[in-house]
Structures are given as structure tokens and as C-alpha cells.
Design an enzyme around this catalytic site. Sequence first.
Site, PDB file in Angstrom:
ATOM      1  N   ASP A 160       0.808  -1.231   0.000  1.00 25.06           N
ATOM      2  CA  ASP A 160       0.000   0.000   0.000  1.00 25.06           C
ATOM      3  C   ASP A 160       0.839   1.279   0.000  1.00 25.06           C
ATOM      4  O   ASP A 160       0.377   2.314  -0.467  1.00 25.06           O
ATOM      5  CB  ASP A 160      -1.014   0.006   1.169  1.00 25.06           C
ATOM      6  N   GLU A 409       4.445 -10.586   4.594  1.00 23.98           N
ATOM      7  CA  GLU A 409       3.146 -11.065   4.130  1.00 23.98           C
ATOM      8  C   GLU A 409       3.162 -11.750   2.766  1.00 23.98           C
ATOM      9  O   GLU A 409       2.410 -11.369   1.862  1.00 23.98           O
ATOM     10  CB  GLU A 409       2.125  -9.916   4.139  1.00 23.98           C
ATOM     11  N   TYR A 464      -5.217  -8.015  11.677  1.00 23.71           N
ATOM     12  CA  TYR A 464      -6.152  -6.883  11.612  1.00 23.71           C
ATOM     13  C   TYR A 464      -7.569  -7.283  12.032  1.00 23.71           C
ATOM     14  O   TYR A 464      -8.539  -6.806  11.479  1.00 23.71           O
ATOM     15  CB  TYR A 464      -6.099  -6.255  10.204  1.00 23.71           C
ATOM     16  N   GLU A 500       2.399  -6.510  13.353  1.00 23.64           N
ATOM     17  CA  GLU A 500       1.473  -5.458  12.909  1.00 23.64           C
ATOM     18  C   GLU A 500       0.136  -5.676  13.597  1.00 23.64           C
ATOM     19  O   GLU A 500      -0.395  -6.791  13.590  1.00 23.64           O
ATOM     20  CB  GLU A 500       1.235  -5.485  11.393  1.00 23.64           C
TER      21      GLU A 500
HETATM   22  C1  GCB Z   1      -0.445  -4.917   6.091  1.00 17.96           C
HETATM   23  C2  GCB Z   1       0.842  -4.552   5.457  1.00 17.96           C
HETATM   24  C3  GCB Z   1       1.184  -3.094   5.612  1.00 17.96           C
HETATM   25  C4  GCB Z   1      -0.072  -2.252   5.381  1.00 17.96           C
HETATM   26  C5  GCB Z   1      -1.089  -2.638   6.433  1.00 17.96           C
HETATM   27  C6  GCB Z   1      -2.412  -1.865   6.272  1.00 17.96           C
HETATM   28  O1  GCB Z   1      -0.733  -6.036   6.368  1.00 17.96           O
HETATM   29  O2  GCB Z   1       1.927  -5.342   5.896  1.00 17.96           O
HETATM   30  O3  GCB Z   1       2.192  -2.773   4.687  1.00 17.96           O
HETATM   31  O4  GCB Z   1       0.163  -0.891   5.406  1.00 17.96           O
HETATM   32  O5  GCB Z   1      -1.377  -3.992   6.342  1.00 17.96           O
HETATM   33  O6  GCB Z   1      -2.574  -0.847   6.907  1.00 17.96           O
HETATM   34  O7  GCB Z   1      -3.234  -2.329   5.500  1.00 17.96           O
END
Ligand code: GCB
Length: 594
Positions: A160, A409, A464, A500
Site C-alpha cells: 500500500d 506477508e 487486523y 502489525e
Molecule cells: C499490512 C501490510 C502493511 C499495510 C497494512 C495496512 O498487512 O503489511 O504494509 O500498510 O497492512 O494498513 O493495510
Amino acid sequence: MLKPRDTATRETIKLDGLWRFAVDPADGSEPWRGALAGDLEAAVPASYNDLFVDPAIRDHVGWVWYQRTVRVPRGWTGERVLVRVDAATHAGRVYVDDALVAEHSGGYTPFQADVTELVRPGEEFRLSIAVSGELTNTTIPPGRVETTAAGRRRQTYLHDFYNYAGLPRSVWLLSVPPVHVEDVTVTTAIEGTTGVVGFAVETDGPAEVRVRLLDADGDQVAEAAGPSGELRVPEAVLWRPGAGYLYTLLVELVDDAVIDSYPVPVGIRTVEVRGTEFLINGDPFYFTGFGKHEDSAVRGKGHDDAYLVHDFQLLDWIGANSFRTSHYPYAEEVLDFADRHGIVVIDETAAVGLNLAMGGGLTGRPPLPTFSPETINDETRAAHAQAIRELINRDKNHPSVVMWCLTNEPASQEDGARAYFEPLATLARELDPTRPITYANVMFAGPDQDQIADLFDVICLNRYHGWYVANGDLASAEVKLEADLRRWVERHGKPIMMTEYGADAMPGLHSVWDVPWTEEYQADLLRMYHRVFDRIDGFVGEQVWNFADFRTAPGIHRVDGNKKGVFTRSRDPKAAAHLLRERWTAPGGRGAPR
Ligand code: GCB
């Protein structure tokens, strides 16, 4: 490749400042053979994209040109003269006057050329550097160039963050003696209270090698002769998280007089994974901190010492003891700073987006298989292997670096993943048997789908729950997260950490309810994750996504960039920053002692 340093036998000139700049004419002409056309100038170090207002430059796909004249100091007669580029993102070609002297692929590691035969002390030469930000299925990171309905070439990619390009780090002119130190590898061990410093020196030509170890006051504590060996330091002061004590290994080549001298900062410390623990100097270590980006307004990914100092101040303020160089090797200045200030680093290659499902909008259903001759293939793996070699070669002597992260990832649940990653894991272990290796696992390659976790030492998870799934429903997210983590614990007897977790938050947006995008929701989500982490055994760290908001690729999924920063892009704290500060600075809390 040794970092440029001024020593008794070496001189360096940073070629930072304004360079002439042009977009490649693409008409078969050879712009390096004369002055670049046009009147544009670009700052180095900086990504070029946000410097100009012309979208055709910002979104240009392919080569751009940087050029300046350089005078070789008159005193350099008899020395070798090198041009070194700290980073050309993602590919670079260097020309001295009309001659091509260096070519390099990989946007975040240095390369250099010996130009002695082409330049003369006291005289000027024309230095042109072509840089391409283009990404394909065989580059690291990968990407794809499409032609839009309007006939324009457009770069797409599977991560992203915005694809900044250019010369984001310094360019140097260096002198080194004709016979010089080519490379130094340092390893450290601890026996009781004695520090053991192993060294191996490569030279370019015959000379006697002498090494001396100096303490932080400059007093000699050990010495040895020969290209490799071991130095013993009784009552050694260790490099520790929060206290970056450094010795200096002074490497000298002697031929009657000292003909080359090169200092390497050395932190004496050990790193080990034992059972479900991550040990630094034999003590269990719990990571607190962030995934970061090299990202700021206007400069893009350009290195900036002011941001460097300020970001580390904020890490200290918030109580973070570590960060991951997501998603590429950072400027060497950053690692030097981390060494000096005792911040722990997980050092990552630029292999982000080896996952075609990402192109499908995070659906988990890949439009094409990720690993195939047409997609991520043997050529990609060769580029990835080279990225690992260059990362480890550049950063092997940094005590702050405690683990290599080989990729972020990847589609580790897909067929072909194991065949792709097994040789890369083996390579990293061969290159550096002293540090653990890891990779950051994506949410939809869960504990029962992932095919590669056993190749690595630490399980790093990017999750997430509560954002991309169960958005706005933290109660369900908590159940899912805990089940997810417990299954990883069951399957692998390895340390697990979160590399993350986070939520986007628009600074200034508030609500009394669980409303995504508010500052409260971001803070509540982190709070929920912390509750779960504290219930899991063998959990060794928490790194929030992200330290600061950052620029992203154009698209419908982001408003003005990724807002998962706990600081804004200009580094102002959101509510979540205060929450983390409370947790990470509490006496006896997570990450303590600092
Ligand atoms: C992820 C990625 C990271 C993104 C993040 C997001 O899993 O590793 O590069 O910025 O999610 O905020 O979607």
C-alpha cells in the site's frame, strides 16, 4: 560493503544538494553524454515524486536522470577514487562522463564503482545517474506496469505504501588507499563477564592486518594481528536494549607504516531463541514498538537527519524499545543511531507483496497463483536472494539488528511457497549463523494454512482483527484474535510476536461509541489486543502498525494515505500514542526494564 568513513587514510565527500534532473527522453538519445535537457533541479537525498507539481513526473514509469559536476580533490593523487550510491530506488545506472561505471537493482542497498582510471585529481567530471522506479514480477518488491484506457503506462504493485523513487540517500565520492580493507565481519559472544569479539577482515591486496579494540573512551582494551581471530575483553560492558554501549574495532593494514585504517563500531551482545523465549544477553526480551516507514512530506523516502532524531525522541517518549524496518532496509544512518541509543531492530528486506491475493482487494482469493513461471518465479527468487545477501552484508555488524525478516506477508498458504522460501531461509542462515530469522505472516495464511513457519525461528504475525475483519466489533475481534494466537502456540513451540496490529484513525475524529476511524476506536483496538497478548504464554513482543501516518498508492482504499500511525505524518500524537506510552513506560510493564 563498508560504509564511507573519514579516517586517517580515507576521505569522503557527500554529493548531497541540488542536481540537474530530467525525465528520460525515451527517444533513443543518450542524455548522459551531455548536459541534461530542461531546467529542472532535484534535491538529493529525496524521492523525486513529490518535489514537482507536474503529475507526469510524479507518476512517471521508467528512468529519470540526475546529473552534476564533481571535482576530485587535488590531494587524491595515488588513491583509488570511488563513487558510491547509498540507494537508487529501485534500479540505478551510474555514468562518469560518457562511461557506464555501475548498474544495480534493488532500491534500498548501496552500490559503488571504482572510477580511478576515468577521473583526475584536481579536475571535474560529469556524474550522471539514471534511476528507475519500475517494478515487475521479477523485481523485489514486485509490481506490474499496465497501460491505462487512456494509453498511459501505470505502475501497480502489491503493497500500500507509495512507490517513491529516485535518490533517497546520499551519493558519495570517496578515496581509499590502493591496498585497503574491503570488508570486516564482527561477531560477539559472552563468556561469564568476558566479551569475545570475533573478527574477519578482507583486504584488497597484500598487507598485514592489525586490529585494536578501543572502549568508548578511546582506551585500548585488546589487540590482535592477522586477518581473523578473537579478542577477549574482561569485564566487558555489554550492548543492551536501552543502553547502546559501543567499542570500536580499529582495523589497520600495515606495510611499514599504516596504509589503511577503518573503524567498526562494535556492541558486545548475544541474541538467541530458546524454546519460546527471545533472549538478548541471555535475558528474555519483549519487543515494544512499531513497524515504521521512511516517509515524510515532500522528501518522500528521502533520508532526513531531523526526522531521524525526532522519530527516535518519540520512540523514547512512548517507551518503545524496538522497531521493524518495514518494508525495506532503512538508511544506514538509522541503524547507526539505533546502535548508539540501544534501540532493537528487526531488519527487513524489500520483499513485500509476494502475494497476488493482495491485488484482489484483500479477499484472500488470488486472481492468479502467486508462485508460477508467469508470476513470482525463479528469477524473482534470484533477485530476492540477492536482496538478502546485500542486506546481511550491509548490516551484519550492527548490534541493534537482532533478527532478519526475509519477507512481509507472502502468500505462505499457497502451493509453491515452501519451494520458494526454503532455499532463501537456508541462504540467510549460511550468511549469518548468529541471528534468528523470521518473516511477517499475513492474516489469511493462518496457522493451519501457512506452509513455511517452521523454516523460521520466531513467528511474527500481522493481524487486523477489528479492522479488516470484524470492523467495528471489538468483542468478536477479541475472540477471533485469541483463537488465532492460541492455535499458533499449539502448532509451533516458538516465540510469537505481533509485528502489525492497528486501526486507521483520522486525527480529531471522536466518538463515544465503537466507531472505526475515530481516535478512540484506534486506542480501544490496541487495548483489546494488549488484553489478549497478556493472556498468551510465549508471546515476545508487540509492534503496532504504524509509527506514523504515511503516503500510499493512489486508490479507493485510503483517504490521504494510511492513517494507522499513532503519530500523524507530521509526528503529532493521536490518543493511541498516549495509551501506548502508559503501557510501555509503566514500571515493570511490557518492555521493562528499559
Ligand atoms: C499490512 C501490510 C502493511 C499495510 C497494512 C495496512 O498487512 O503489511 O504494509 O500498510 O497492512 O494498513 O493495510
